[in-house]
Design a protein around this motif. Structure first.
Motif, PDB file in Angstrom:
ATOM      1  N   VAL A  89      -0.450   5.835   5.129  1.00 54.06           N
ATOM      2  CA  VAL A  89       0.450   4.931   5.347  1.00 54.06           C
ATOM      3  C   VAL A  89       1.114   5.404   6.708  1.00 54.06           C
ATOM      4  O   VAL A  89       1.396   4.844   7.768  1.00 54.06           O
ATOM      5  CB  VAL A  89       1.755   5.089   4.506  1.00 54.06           C
ATOM      6  CG1 VAL A  89       3.034   4.214   5.180  1.00 54.06           C
ATOM      7  CG2 VAL A  89       1.406   4.375   2.995  1.00 54.06           C
ATOM      8  N   VAL A  93       0.951   3.560  10.510  1.00 53.94           N
ATOM      9  CA  VAL A  93       2.136   3.169  11.388  1.00 53.94           C
ATOM     10  C   VAL A  93       1.698   3.863  12.824  1.00 53.94           C
ATOM     11  O   VAL A  93       2.058   3.277  13.697  1.00 53.94           O
ATOM     12  CB  VAL A  93       3.397   3.893  10.723  1.00 53.94           C
ATOM     13  CG1 VAL A  93       4.525   3.927  11.843  1.00 53.94           C
ATOM     14  CG2 VAL A  93       3.789   3.420   9.512  1.00 53.94           C
ATOM     15  N   GLN A 128       1.872  -6.096  16.387  1.00 51.53           N
ATOM     16  CA  GLN A 128       3.167  -6.012  15.617  1.00 51.53           C
ATOM     17  C   GLN A 128       4.329  -5.790  16.947  1.00 51.53           C
ATOM     18  O   GLN A 128       5.224  -4.958  16.678  1.00 51.53           O
ATOM     19  CB  GLN A 128       3.271  -4.962  14.567  1.00 51.53           C
ATOM     20  CG  GLN A 128       2.496  -5.401  13.236  1.00 51.53           C
ATOM     21  CD  GLN A 128       3.112  -6.285  12.418  1.00 51.53           C
ATOM     22  OE1 GLN A 128       4.174  -6.239  11.851  1.00 51.53           O
ATOM     23  NE2 GLN A 128       2.468  -7.601  12.627  1.00 51.53           N
ATOM     24  N   ARG A 146       8.399  -6.329  12.551  1.00 48.16           N
ATOM     25  CA  ARG A 146       7.747  -6.236  11.101  1.00 48.16           C
ATOM     26  C   ARG A 146       7.573  -7.785  10.700  1.00 48.16           C
ATOM     27  O   ARG A 146       8.529  -8.423  10.379  1.00 48.16           O
ATOM     28  CB  ARG A 146       8.425  -5.513  10.268  1.00 48.16           C
ATOM     29  CG  ARG A 146       7.844  -5.219   8.899  1.00 48.16           C
ATOM     30  CD  ARG A 146       8.688  -4.423   7.974  1.00 48.16           C
ATOM     31  NE  ARG A 146       9.557  -5.132   7.379  1.00 48.16           N
ATOM     32  CZ  ARG A 146      10.374  -4.987   6.176  1.00 48.16           C
ATOM     33  NH1 ARG A 146      10.092  -3.839   5.750  1.00 48.16           N
ATOM     34  NH2 ARG A 146      11.431  -5.748   5.567  1.00 48.16           N
ATOM     35  N   ARG A 149       4.048  -9.823   4.858  1.00 46.27           N
ATOM     36  CA  ARG A 149       3.161  -9.004   4.073  1.00 46.27           C
ATOM     37  C   ARG A 149       1.983  -9.953   3.778  1.00 46.27           C
ATOM     38  O   ARG A 149       2.105 -11.120   3.841  1.00 46.27           O
ATOM     39  CB  ARG A 149       3.787  -8.554   3.376  1.00 46.27           C
ATOM     40  CG  ARG A 149       4.452  -9.503   1.951  1.00 46.27           C
ATOM     41  CD  ARG A 149       5.284  -8.801   0.937  1.00 46.27           C
ATOM     42  NE  ARG A 149       6.420  -8.077   1.456  1.00 46.27           N
ATOM     43  CZ  ARG A 149       7.369  -7.430   0.615  1.00 46.27           C
ATOM     44  NH1 ARG A 149       7.144  -7.066  -0.598  1.00 46.27           N
ATOM     45  NH2 ARG A 149       8.689  -7.382   1.222  1.00 46.27           N
ATOM     46  N   TRP A 197       8.882  -0.363  10.909  1.00 43.36           N
ATOM     47  CA  TRP A 197       7.698  -0.080  11.002  1.00 43.36           C
ATOM     48  C   TRP A 197       7.325   0.158   9.143  1.00 43.36           C
ATOM     49  O   TRP A 197       6.160   0.687   8.941  1.00 43.36           O
ATOM     50  CB  TRP A 197       7.344   1.202  11.377  1.00 43.36           C
ATOM     51  CG  TRP A 197       7.519   1.046  13.009  1.00 43.36           C
ATOM     52  CD1 TRP A 197       6.578   0.684  13.897  1.00 43.36           C
ATOM     53  CD2 TRP A 197       8.680   1.479  13.792  1.00 43.36           C
ATOM     54  NE1 TRP A 197       6.767   0.791  15.083  1.00 43.36           N
ATOM     55  CE2 TRP A 197       7.959   1.373  15.043  1.00 43.36           C
ATOM     56  CE3 TRP A 197       9.917   1.837  13.802  1.00 43.36           C
ATOM     57  CZ2 TRP A 197       8.956   1.354  16.259  1.00 43.36           C
ATOM     58  CZ3 TRP A 197      10.817   1.962  14.614  1.00 43.36           C
ATOM     59  CH2 TRP A 197      10.293   1.660  15.822  1.00 43.36           C
ATOM     60  N   SER A 198       8.158  -0.006   8.394  1.00 40.76           N
ATOM     61  CA  SER A 198       8.251   0.380   6.877  1.00 40.76           C
ATOM     62  C   SER A 198       7.081  -0.772   6.198  1.00 40.76           C
ATOM     63  O   SER A 198       7.019  -2.050   6.619  1.00 40.76           O
ATOM     64  CB  SER A 198       9.343   0.307   6.308  1.00 40.76           C
ATOM     65  OG  SER A 198      10.088  -0.843   6.275  1.00 40.76           O
ATOM     66  N   ALA A 199       6.431  -0.248   5.592  1.00 38.13           N
ATOM     67  CA  ALA A 199       5.442  -1.124   4.780  1.00 38.13           C
ATOM     68  C   ALA A 199       6.112  -1.793   3.521  1.00 38.13           C
ATOM     69  O   ALA A 199       7.151  -1.352   2.755  1.00 38.13           O
ATOM     70  CB  ALA A 199       4.011  -0.436   4.390  1.00 38.13           C
ATOM     71  N   PRO A 200       5.557  -2.902   2.985  1.00 37.94           N
ATOM     72  CA  PRO A 200       4.405  -3.577   3.238  1.00 37.94           C
ATOM     73  C   PRO A 200       4.706  -4.746   4.489  1.00 37.94           C
ATOM     74  O   PRO A 200       3.893  -5.320   5.033  1.00 37.94           O
ATOM     75  CB  PRO A 200       3.831  -4.361   2.149  1.00 37.94           C
ATOM     76  CG  PRO A 200       5.167  -4.608   1.500  1.00 37.94           C
ATOM     77  CD  PRO A 200       5.988  -3.322   1.487  1.00 37.94           C
ATOM     78  N   GLY A 201       5.922  -5.122   4.661  1.00 41.42           N
ATOM     79  CA  GLY A 201       6.205  -6.352   5.723  1.00 41.42           C
ATOM     80  C   GLY A 201       7.273  -7.224   5.162  1.00 41.42           C
ATOM     81  O   GLY A 201       7.821  -6.899   3.943  1.00 41.42           O
ATOM     82  N   LYS A 232      -1.814  -9.743  11.321  1.00 39.42           N
ATOM     83  CA  LYS A 232      -1.348  -8.217  10.899  1.00 39.42           C
ATOM     84  C   LYS A 232      -2.325  -7.553  10.234  1.00 39.42           C
ATOM     85  O   LYS A 232      -2.868  -8.099   9.177  1.00 39.42           O
ATOM     86  CB  LYS A 232      -0.184  -8.468   9.992  1.00 39.42           C
ATOM     87  CG  LYS A 232       0.585  -7.066   9.642  1.00 39.42           C
ATOM     88  CD  LYS A 232       1.870  -7.671   8.680  1.00 39.42           C
ATOM     89  CE  LYS A 232       2.466  -5.964   8.434  1.00 39.42           C
ATOM     90  NZ  LYS A 232       3.731  -6.279   7.754  1.00 39.42           N
ATOM     91  N   GLY A 234      -3.898  -5.477   7.205  1.00 38.86           N
ATOM     92  CA  GLY A 234      -3.703  -5.542   5.901  1.00 38.86           C
ATOM     93  C   GLY A 234      -3.362  -6.957   5.443  1.00 38.86           C
ATOM     94  O   GLY A 234      -3.258  -7.135   4.108  1.00 38.86           O
TER      95      GLY A 234
END
Length: 235
Positions: A89, A93, A128, A146, A149, A197-201, A232, A234
């Motif tokens: 992760v 980033v 992004q 962002r 996802r 920047w945090s996952a997943p979107g 994006k 993923g």
């Protein structure tokens, strides 16, 4: 009046409880604080990549200074747990941030966003990032965003802003969406309180930092063009 043995036992129990609860709370608070300030000593699978990205000595070994630097990056980019471990992760980033930094002041160097439509907001899903341009002139950005996802991808193609709502609240997810500018169905530019920047979107929207969403609000209006391209990581 003489107290019974039962009364004395009850009083002793109450006194013990009164002492125990604060000690338990204090211990938990101290333990949480210690855990929050801890740094993971084991090297992660992306140790060397993280060291290179952060400008550290590249030896693939997790030193105390390496851990602090990785942890500082995690903290500033909303990555949890922020314990200095260079996992997938964190490296993901870092890769996105590296691409964002490389965009510099020429995000449309590859000419993928149209330059013949006047004021337009461009969104590059691969890197992004987003920016606003007038013809070929950069007006604002690029800024980190962002997007959707996996399963909720931000749709690509030519769009137009058709509705704006300064204090919008999602009727689907019941969350605040300040500075919302809708350009495709329920998909919009808007600010979020957490990390971009945090996952997943997102669920399809283009999430932005507060200052960037506010600037977009001042620069764009109904009818302005939006162009979304790329893919994006993923998704």
């Amino acid at each position: 009046m003489r107290r019974s043995r039962t009364g004395r036992r009850a009083g002793a129990a109450l006194a013990l409880t009164a002492l125990t609860v604060p000690l338990t709370v204090a211990f938990s608070t101290t333990a949480s604080a210690t855990a929050a300030s801890s740094c993971y000593a084991v090297r992660g699978p992306y140790q060397k990549q993280a060291e290179k990205f952060l400008g550290l000595r590249v030896d693939g070994r997790q030193s105390a200074s390496d851990c602090r630097a990785i942890r500082a990056f995690q903290t500033s980019h909303g990555i949890t747990p922020n314990i200095g471990y260079a996992g997938p992760v964190t490296w993901g980033v870092m890769r996105v941030v590296a691409q964002q930094q490389a965009a510099g002041h020429q995000p449309n160097r590859a000419h993928k966003c149209p330059t013949d439509r006047g004021r337009i907001a461009c969104v590059d899903l691969t890197r992004q990032i987003s920016w606003v341009q007038d013809g070929s002139k950069l007006v604002y950005g690029p800024v980190p965003v962002r997007t959707g996802r996996n399963g909720y991808e931000t749709r690509t193609g030519a769009k137009r802003i058709y509705w704006r709502h300064l204090h919008h609240v999602s009727t689907l997810y019941h969350v605040a969406m300040p500075y919302s500018q809708f350009f495709d169905g329920g998909q919009a530019f808007h600010s979020i309180s957490g990390s971009v920047w945090s996952a997943p979107g997102s669920h399809g929207c283009v999430n932005m930092r507060g200052k960037d969403a506010k600037k977009y609000w001042s620069l764009l209006k109904n009818g302005d063009d939006v162009y979304v391209y790329g893919r994006k990581p993923g998704t």
